[in-house]
Design an enzyme around this catalytic site. Structure first.
Site, short mmCIF file in Angstrom:
data_model
loop_
_atom_site.label_atom_id
_atom_site.label_comp_id
_atom_site.label_asym_id
_atom_site.label_seq_id
_atom_site.Cartn_x
_atom_site.Cartn_y
_atom_site.Cartn_z
N GLY A 123 0.89 -1.40 -0.23
CA GLY A 123 0.11 -0.08 0.01
C GLY A 123 0.93 1.20 -0.02
CB SER A 125 0.36 4.13 -5.57
OG SER A 125 1.47 3.56 -5.94
CB SER A 157 -0.67 -5.76 -7.54
OG SER A 157 0.09 -4.67 -8.17
CD GLU A 240 7.98 -3.08 -6.33
OE1 GLU A 240 7.91 -2.20 -5.26
OE2 GLU A 240 6.84 -3.08 -6.98
CB THR A 371 7.27 6.11 -14.51
OG1 THR A 371 7.85 7.32 -14.28
CG2 THR A 371 5.69 6.15 -13.99
C1 LIG Z 1 1.23 -3.26 -12.86
C2 LIG Z 1 1.23 -2.30 -11.73
C3 LIG Z 1 1.09 -2.76 -10.55
C4 LIG Z 1 1.39 -1.96 -9.35
N1 LIG Z 1 1.10 -2.22 -8.08
C5 LIG Z 1 1.13 -1.31 -7.03
C6 LIG Z 1 0.92 -2.12 -5.79
O1 LIG Z 1 1.09 -3.07 -5.54
N2 LIG Z 1 1.03 -1.22 -4.71
C7 LIG Z 1 1.35 0.47 -5.02
O2 LIG Z 1 1.47 0.92 -3.89
N3 LIG Z 1 1.51 0.87 -6.33
C8 LIG Z 1 1.41 -0.03 -7.24
N4 LIG Z 1 1.55 0.35 -8.57
C9 LIG Z 1 1.51 1.92 -8.64
C10 LIG Z 1 2.82 2.22 -9.36
O3 LIG Z 1 3.77 2.55 -8.44
C11 LIG Z 1 2.59 3.88 -9.77
O4 LIG Z 1 1.62 3.86 -11.03
C12 LIG Z 1 3.67 4.46 -10.41
O5 LIG Z 1 4.66 4.76 -9.47
C13 LIG Z 1 3.25 5.90 -11.14
O6 LIG Z 1 2.60 6.77 -10.40
P1 LIG Z 1 1.12 7.26 -11.09
O7 LIG Z 1 0.54 6.14 -11.79
O8 LIG Z 1 0.51 7.97 -9.90
O9 LIG Z 1 1.83 8.48 -12.23
P2 LIG Z 1 2.10 9.76 -12.31
O10 LIG Z 1 3.01 9.90 -11.04
O11 LIG Z 1 1.20 10.53 -11.88
O12 LIG Z 1 2.93 9.84 -13.49
C14 LIG Z 1 2.36 10.31 -14.56
C15 LIG Z 1 3.37 10.74 -15.48
O13 LIG Z 1 4.16 11.45 -15.28
C16 LIG Z 1 5.68 11.15 -15.26
N5 LIG Z 1 6.34 11.91 -14.30
C17 LIG Z 1 6.12 12.09 -13.03
N6 LIG Z 1 6.93 12.66 -12.22
C18 LIG Z 1 7.83 13.10 -12.94
C19 LIG Z 1 9.35 13.36 -12.73
N7 LIG Z 1 9.65 13.86 -11.76
N8 LIG Z 1 10.20 13.61 -14.07
C20 LIG Z 1 9.82 13.09 -15.26
N9 LIG Z 1 8.36 12.41 -15.32
C21 LIG Z 1 7.49 12.52 -14.37
C22 LIG Z 1 5.59 9.66 -15.09
O14 LIG Z 1 6.78 9.02 -15.57
C23 LIG Z 1 4.48 9.41 -15.89
O15 LIG Z 1 4.57 9.18 -17.31
C24 LIG Z 1 1.45 -0.38 -9.52
C25 LIG Z 1 1.39 -0.05 -11.03
C26 LIG Z 1 1.36 -0.85 -11.88
C27 LIG Z 1 1.31 -0.43 -13.61
#
Ligand SMILES: Cc1cc2nc3c(=O)[nH]c(=O)nc-3n(C[C@H](O)[C@H](O)[C@H](O)COP(=O)(O)OP(=O)(O)OC[C@H]3O[C@@H](n4cnc5c(N)ncnc54)[C@H](O)[C@@H]3O)c2cc1C
Length: 389
Positions: A123, A125, A157, A240, A371
């Site tokens: 937990g 995000s 997840s 991870e 990402t």
């Molecule tokens: C298959 C999968 C499993 C997951 N499992 C879990 C889980 O079990 N538990 C959990 O807690 N989370 C989980 N996540 C969440 C994951 O950690 C987040 O989706 C990820 O960290 C990106 O955050 P966000 O989706 O809020 O995107 P955002 O942070 O909103 O990013 C949006 C876009 O902006 C870009 N961006 C943001 N900041 C910057 C920066 N400083 N410089 C350049 N570009 C930037 C990003 O690269 C992205 O393209 C999972 C995600 C996926 C896809």
């Protein structure tokens, strides 16, 4: 520099292959839902019985005392065969507890993970905090011997199957964002926790939103010091990102595509089902990239086995391995032509829709665990010494 396996490592790899061939049905991986979950749990139980679920942990916590290199061989062979490995508890929470937990926490939780008795989810995000994870808003307030948690997590997840969640919360909203976070272990059955599933475009029910409403957690469930949870989470994220599985996931799809490309078409014309110089170039490129990704992954494991802490090296491996998975799927689906877009079960689908599935499923690989942009930031600042911002 030595690029060879010793005799023990070679024979261990053979042992892992035989074990998987005997205990895991590769086709199972492609089926969904509860049945798959139950199959995964049953197989993890067999891994635990064989001492392989947490093989590199110290023996006093239920581990096997094996080296990181053996663990990497096990993970690599398992992923080649699309077989499960340890999951959140064995691969992330457990190693963090070994480093940051107190003895009581280790004794209570680690053997249960090692014996596949409980499963964990993560937990971290929140709807407004992903890449900028330290901005998270879920609150934990001290109340007697407990903390009371309120807030929402997202993309959790496997929460629908997990027994416990390891969760980041804000305990000091007045401190700078990285210094007001505490890390808790919470039983999923605790009153006040609810989940709502999120279905992925592959139709798999992998994710969830997880809500915390006045959830009471014993203060004893905090990992590390109050307000220092960020530093624990940074280490779990390094674990991870460090896996060889990113590269290895691309391999079985690539190998089946290669096999398919060598076949003649069913009309008996003698022509290949996939033809042309461009497609040959694609297959050669992917083979080169798989070899590069493999060495990047081996470097991370080698560092771990020599008590070095991989950081930007894990990011390089994660970034290259996940982008390789996407290129592999994209090249494959283009090579298959229009039929490549069909899903499993369609009448004219090639390769049982595997490429179509991979094309959709690998989109998320460059997002999960941070990402690609965030990995590039880490490589630029911690690896190359470039300034932030
Ligand atoms: C298959 C999968 C499993 C997951 N499992 C879990 C889980 O079990 N538990 C959990 O807690 N989370 C989980 N996540 C969440 C994951 O950690 C987040 O989706 C990820 O960290 C990106 O955050 P966000 O989706 O809020 O995107 P955002 O942070 O909103 O990013 C949006 C876009 O902006 C870009 N961006 C943001 N900041 C910057 C920066 N400083 N410089 C350049 N570009 C930037 C990003 O690269 C992205 O393209 C999972 C995600 C996926 C896809």
């Amino acid at each position: 520099m030595e690029f060879s396996w010793n005799d023990h490592q070679k024979s261990f790899r053979e042992q892992v292959r035989s074990f998987i061939a005997e205990h895991w049905n590769e086709g199972v991986r492609r089926r969904e839902g509860l049945q798959l979950h139950e199959q995964v749990r049953a197989y993890q139980q067999e891994l635990a019985d064989a001492g392989w679920l947490t093989m590199s942990w110290p023996k006093e916590y239920g581990g096997g005392g094996a080296s990181y290199i053996e663990q990497m061989i096990f993970a690599e062979e398992s992923t080649f065969a699309q077989a499960p490995t340890g999951g959140q508890g064995a691969d992330r929470l457990g190693p963090a507890l070994i480093l940051f937990g107190n003895e009581e926490q280790r004794q209570e939780h680690l053997p249960k993970i090692a014996h596949a008795e409980i499963s964990w989810c993560q937990g971290y995000s929140e709807p407004g905090s992903g890449s900028d994870l330290a901005s998270l808003q879920t609150r934990a307030v001290h109340d007697g011997d407990d903390f009371v948690i309120n807030g929402q997590k997202i993309w959790t997840s496997g929460a629908q199957h997990a027994d416990w969640i390891h969760v980041l919360t804000r305990t000091d909203p007045t401190a700078p964002k990285h210094r007001g976070i505490s890390y808790f272990m919470v039983e999923m059955g605790t009153p006040g926790i609810s989940i709502r599933p999120i279905t992925q475009m592959t139709d798999e029910p992998g994710f969830n939103e997880t809500f915390f409403e006045d959830v009471r957690v014993p203060a004893a469930n905090m990992i590390g010091e109050e307000n220092r949870g960020w530093y624990v989470s940074a280490t779990t994220l390094d674990f991870e990102r460090s896996g060889i599985n990113r590269m290895a996931e691309a391999v079985p799809i690539y190998e089946r595509l290669l096999e398919y490309a060598k076949r003649s078409d069913s009309a008996g014309t003698g022509r290949r089902v996939i033809d042309g110089a461009i497609n040959r170039q694609h297959l050669a490129d992917t083979m080169i990239e798989i070899n590069v990704a493999r060495l990047l992954g081996y470097r991370v494991s080698w560092m771990q086995s020599n008590d070095l802490v991989p950081n930007h090296e894990s990011s390089i491996s994660k970034l290259f391995g996940t982008e390789l998975q996407q290129r592999n799927a994209r090249r494959g689906i283009n090579m298959l032509g229009l039929g490549g877009q069909l899903r499993s079960g369609s009448r004219h689908v090639p390769m049982d829709g595997e490429l179509c599935y991979a094309y959709m499923a690998t989109v998320s690989r460059t997002i999960a665990a941070g990402t690609s942009e965030i990995q590039r930031n880490i490589i630029a600042t911690r690896g190359l010494g470039l300034p932030r911002g």
